[in-house]
Design an enzyme around this catalytic site. Structure first.
Site, PDB file in Angstrom:
ATOM      1  N   CYS A   1      50.702  18.598 -30.387  1.00  0.00           N
ATOM      2  CA  CYS A   1      50.946  18.709 -31.832  1.00  0.00           C
ATOM      3  C   CYS A   1      50.143  19.869 -32.438  1.00  0.00           C
ATOM      4  O   CYS A   1      50.397  21.014 -32.102  1.00  0.00           O
ATOM      5  CB  CYS A   1      50.679  17.373 -32.532  1.00  0.00           C
ATOM      6  SG  CYS A   1      51.340  17.356 -34.227  1.00  0.00           S
TER       7      CYS A   1
ATOM      8  N   HIS B   1      54.343  13.817 -30.184  1.00  0.00           N
ATOM      9  CA  HIS B   1      53.178  13.031 -29.745  1.00  0.00           C
ATOM     10  C   HIS B   1      53.542  12.200 -28.525  1.00  0.00           C
ATOM     11  O   HIS B   1      54.046  11.074 -28.680  1.00  0.00           O
ATOM     12  CB  HIS B   1      52.710  12.127 -30.890  1.00  0.00           C
ATOM     13  CG  HIS B   1      52.018  12.875 -31.970  1.00  0.00           C
ATOM     14  ND1 HIS B   1      50.691  13.211 -31.910  1.00  0.00           N
ATOM     15  CD2 HIS B   1      52.486  13.405 -33.124  1.00  0.00           C
ATOM     16  CE1 HIS B   1      50.355  13.895 -32.984  1.00  0.00           C
ATOM     17  NE2 HIS B   1      51.437  14.036 -33.740  1.00  0.00           N
TER      18      HIS B   1
ATOM     19  N   GLU C   1      51.695  10.496 -26.752  1.00  0.00           N
ATOM     20  CA  GLU C   1      50.918   9.242 -26.781  1.00  0.00           C
ATOM     21  C   GLU C   1      51.562   8.183 -27.662  1.00  0.00           C
ATOM     22  O   GLU C   1      51.181   7.021 -27.618  1.00  0.00           O
ATOM     23  CB  GLU C   1      49.473   9.534 -27.214  1.00  0.00           C
ATOM     24  CG  GLU C   1      49.238   9.820 -28.691  1.00  0.00           C
ATOM     25  CD  GLU C   1      49.530  11.246 -29.136  1.00  0.00           C
ATOM     26  OE1 GLU C   1      50.173  11.998 -28.369  1.00  0.00           O
ATOM     27  OE2 GLU C   1      49.135  11.610 -30.263  1.00  0.00           O
TER      28      GLU C   1
END
Lengths: 252, 194
Positions: free
Chosen positions: B77, B176, B178
């Site tokens: 990001c 993202h 994650e």
């Protein structure tokens, strides 16, 4: 193409998931971490966890619950409940929450929106607005819908955007718990009025209600609680259904 | 294999570390130059504002360290944007690993800024698992890197932009991983395999 989002909402009291019907009656719906992980596996696009514990003492333990949620859940989630300062937010984001939602404290002190947005970025500030139609005006309520204020939905939402909110979570108290559909008229007005995403909340009862919220209400996301918690609508079926109706869904 | 997550004021360090934990990866979170240099792989997360973050990185001399790393580095990001030459966000000079300009999205029709939510990743080249093609990943950003010669994946929002990039030992994702469920795990696994 950016998808519409389906967001289960989990109300947490003393570490357990509960859901108030019309903001009053409470039934136990289970362990929030477990329930959140289940929703994530089923294809929920985001989750919202609202801490409705009454005391500050109980709230302090919320950050550790947020950490447990972040450890297990691989999709974005918002947390809220009783947030009234920058100091309240920092530990929640550090624990792994992606966004925070603010409600009553922002009505009391609108500057809170500016402060949080400046400190953490607009993308993680969700302004939650509970409103009910009184004398033909959508009137903002605080404290879980108990107190009427002099604020009106549309002007407050616009002010929230200008002060730096990244999203508006609009709950129609007139629709919440009725299972008769979302408040599509005011939702559509919010869409036309704002440049930030709007999350529809209150009134989900059938899969068709979600189509209406996305098409008539032009909502960017739709949130529901009890219909998911009690298995009345299953997320994979809902998303598959919406997909066949040409509403872009994440179907990974 | 030992992985280092660069510790700085990025908002998503906890989430990135939990994602690695779920994949069973051995990692450390550190701003110690020596420790970062000797790691097998390095993760450079990022959530925040470009100029403040670059100032922080300069204070810690991490702006010198990151471009000099020889092992595989993954920017996420804002991490990816800071690896570019310059960002329009508060006119910020970045690290210049990718010789590209980071631009602000201009809202168009019903498309709002920030670009927030799940959008599909169209694979363009090698390091990414082919299974990522047409999968949805989670994005939250107002600035973007145009499609360029380093682009590994393209996503379309207002305009086609780089959702992943690669140059030498530097890898990057605008979304993202994650927070991107299975698709995100695939991307992290792709990076663990390079």
């Amino acid at each position: 193409m950016l998808t519409k989002r389906i967001i289960p909402c989990l109300d947490i009291k003393d570490g357990r998931t509960v859901k108030g019907i019309n903001f009053v009656n409470i039934r136990d719906a289970g362990d929030p971490v477990e329930l959140g992980a289940t929703y994530a596996q089923q294809g929920a696009d985001e989750l919202v966890f609202l801490d409705i514990s009454a005391t500050n003492e109980q709230r302090k333990t919320f950050a550790s619950l947020v950490k447990d949620i972040a450890r297990q859940i691989n999709i974005p989630f918002t947390v809220g409940g009783g947030i009234s300062s920058v100091a309240d937010v920092a530990p929640l984001l550090e624990a792994g929450a992606d966004k925070v939602s603010i409600n009553s404290a922002a009505v009391r002190n609108p500057n809170l929106i500016d402060e949080l947005s400046k400190a953490f970025g607009a993308q993680c500030i969700v302004l939650a607005i509970d409103a009910r139609k009184i004398d033909n005006a959508w009137t903002v309520h605080t404290h879980g819908g108990k107190n009427a204020t002099d604020k009106k939905l549309f002007t407050w939402a616009k002010e929230g955007q200008e002060r730096g909110a990244g999203e508006i979570l609009f709950t129609s108290m007139d629709h919440d718990g009725t299972k008769a559909g979302f408040a599509n008229d005011p939702l559509s007005k919010l869409h036309d009025l704002l440049q930030i995403p709007v999350i529809a909340s209150g009134g989900a009862g059938t899969k068709e209600h979600f189509i209406d919220a996305f098409i008539l209400g032009k909502a960017d996301a739709a949130l529901a609680a009890s219909i998911f918690h009690f298995g009345e609508i299953k997320i994979p079926e809902l998303k598959a259904f919406l997909n066949t109706k040409n509403i872009t869904m994440r179907m990974n | 294999m030992k992985l280092a997550i660069i510790k700085y004021n990025a908002g998503n360090i906890q989430s990135v570390s939990f994602a690695l934990e779920r994949l069973g990866v051995d990692f450390t979170i550190t701003d110690n130059a020596e420790e970062i240099m000797k790691a097998d792989k390095v993760l450079f997360p990022g959530v925040g504002e470009a100029s403040t973050t670059m100032r922080y990185l300069r204070d810690k001399k991490l702006d010198q360290l990151v471009p000099a790393l020889k092992q595989p580095v993954l920017g996420i990001c804002l991490g990816m944007q800071l690896m570019c030459r310059h960002s329009e966000e508060n006119d910020t000079t970045c690290m210049g690993i990718f010789d590209e300009e980071v631009k602000l999205f201009v809202p168009k029709d019903d498309l709002k800024v920030p670009h927030m939510g799940w959008n599909n990743v169209v694979k363009a080249n090698g390091w990414l698992d082919p299974a990522i093609e047409n999968q949805y990943a989670y994005f939250v950003h107002s600035y973007y890197v145009p499609v360029n010669s380093y682009t590994s994946a393209v996503t379309e929002y207002i305009t086609p932009f780089s959702s992943a990039m690669h140059r030498d030992n530097f890898y990057a994702a605008q979304f993202h991983p994650e927070k991107s469920a299975k698709a995100g795990e695939l991307v992290l696994k792709s990076f663990l395999k390079v």
